[in-house]
Design an enzyme around this catalytic site. Structure first.
Site, short mmCIF file in Angstrom:
data_model
loop_
_atom_site.label_atom_id
_atom_site.label_comp_id
_atom_site.label_asym_id
_atom_site.label_seq_id
_atom_site.Cartn_x
_atom_site.Cartn_y
_atom_site.Cartn_z
N HIS A 119 -0.53 5.72 7.53
CA HIS A 119 -1.70 4.89 7.23
C HIS A 119 -1.82 3.85 8.33
O HIS A 119 -0.85 3.18 8.66
CB HIS A 119 -1.54 4.19 5.87
CG HIS A 119 -2.55 3.11 5.65
ND1 HIS A 119 -3.91 3.35 5.74
CD2 HIS A 119 -2.42 1.77 5.39
CE1 HIS A 119 -4.55 2.20 5.52
NE2 HIS A 119 -3.68 1.24 5.32
N HIS A 132 -11.67 -0.22 6.50
CA HIS A 132 -10.23 -0.42 6.35
C HIS A 132 -9.39 0.29 7.41
O HIS A 132 -8.68 -0.35 8.17
CB HIS A 132 -9.82 0.03 4.93
CG HIS A 132 -8.38 -0.17 4.60
ND1 HIS A 132 -7.90 -0.16 3.30
CD2 HIS A 132 -7.29 -0.35 5.37
CE1 HIS A 132 -6.60 -0.36 3.31
NE2 HIS A 132 -6.20 -0.47 4.55
N HIS A 164 -4.72 1.08 10.81
CA HIS A 164 -5.99 0.39 10.98
C HIS A 164 -6.38 0.42 12.46
O HIS A 164 -6.79 -0.60 13.00
CB HIS A 164 -5.89 -1.07 10.52
CG HIS A 164 -5.23 -1.28 9.18
ND1 HIS A 164 -4.43 -2.35 8.92
CD2 HIS A 164 -5.29 -0.55 8.03
CE1 HIS A 164 -3.99 -2.29 7.66
NE2 HIS A 164 -4.49 -1.21 7.10
N GLU A 217 0.80 -1.23 0.00
CA GLU A 217 0.00 0.00 0.00
C GLU A 217 0.84 1.28 0.00
O GLU A 217 0.35 2.34 0.40
CB GLU A 217 -0.94 0.01 1.21
CG GLU A 217 -2.04 -1.03 1.12
CD GLU A 217 -3.17 -0.71 2.07
OE1 GLU A 217 -4.23 -0.29 1.59
OE2 GLU A 217 -3.00 -0.88 3.29
#
Ligand code: MN
Length: 235
Positions: free
Chosen positions: A96, A166, A98, A77
């Site tokens: 980024h 996500h 989660h 990613e």
């Protein structure tokens, strides 16, 4: 020009902090724009954040080519990072994650809004981006520049975007600012959910969000938290 040892070390430290604070598990990543070349960014190869050392940090082009990657595998990613740096010249660091506390909001679309002063840094409005809208049913991973650019458009000029089912992306002018924002996004998610169980949260107003953000992102706020988080993550 290769990045300085200090720049590489700071990216490694940011990874350790985010892992230690529970913002990332074995997934999730943090990058910084190359201090000497805005067309490059620094990001680890595909290693769990809590294990990352300065020697794991690789230089990438904005379209995701690892320049000194060698035999090491990159994060699938990584396009998230390049696409945001490409669209947002004001951004110097991208995270980024989660975060388990943030996911309920990313799942339901219930707006995440600041419930206390130290969380003003998350901003007034957090957009929710859904990969399904343009790319249909898929594994939800942002693996092409096309998908990354779509996410960057969803982020727009904001500091945070949730990613439906996500996680989220969090940006800052600096690594310290992005880490501060990602940690307090998670804190806010936890507290907002608790407040919602008790009643109706009384959120910060836009004026208060601006004032609280200025305080939190002043050297006073950034240096104090960064030092403490470093000590906790790397005793
Ligand atoms: Mn992800």
């Amino acid at each position: 020009m290769p990045a300085s040892p200090e720049a590489l070390r700071d990216v490694a430290i940011a990874n350790r902090i985010l892992a230690h604070e529970g913002v990332v598990d074995s997934f999730g990543h943090v990058s910084v724009r190359h201090p000497d070349n805005p067309e490059r960014y620094l990001l680890s190869w595909a290693r769990a954040p809590e294990l990352i050392e300065a020697s794991d940090i690789v230089e990438f082009t904005l379209d995701g080519e690892g320049l000194d990657l060698g035999e090491r595998r990159p994060y699938g990613e990584r396009m998230i990072h390049g696409a945001i740096y490409e669209m947002r010249p004001d951004v110097g660091a991208v995270i980024h994650n989660h975060s388990y506390d943030v996911i309920p909001f990313a799942s339901t679309g219930t707006p995440l809004r600041p419930v206390m002063h130290t969380c003003g840094v998350i901003g007034e409005h957090i957009p929710v981006w859904d990969i399904r809208d343009r790319f249909g049913e898929c594994d939800h991973l942002v693996v092409t520049m096309d998908q990354g650019r779509d996410l960057a458009e969803g982020l727009s000029d904001r500091p945070i975007a949730l990613m439906k089912r996500h996680g989220c992306v969090v940006v800052g002018k600096t690594l310290q600012e992005a880490v501060m924002r990602a940690v307090y996004l998670q804190v806010n998610a936890r507290l907002q959910l608790q407040a919602m169980h008790l009643g109706t949260p009384d959120y910060l107003t836009p004026t208060e969000i601006e004032a609280c953000t200025a305080t939190q992102l002043s050297p006073l706020g950034l240096e104090r938290t960064w030092e403490a988080w470093c000590r906790r993550a790397m005793p």
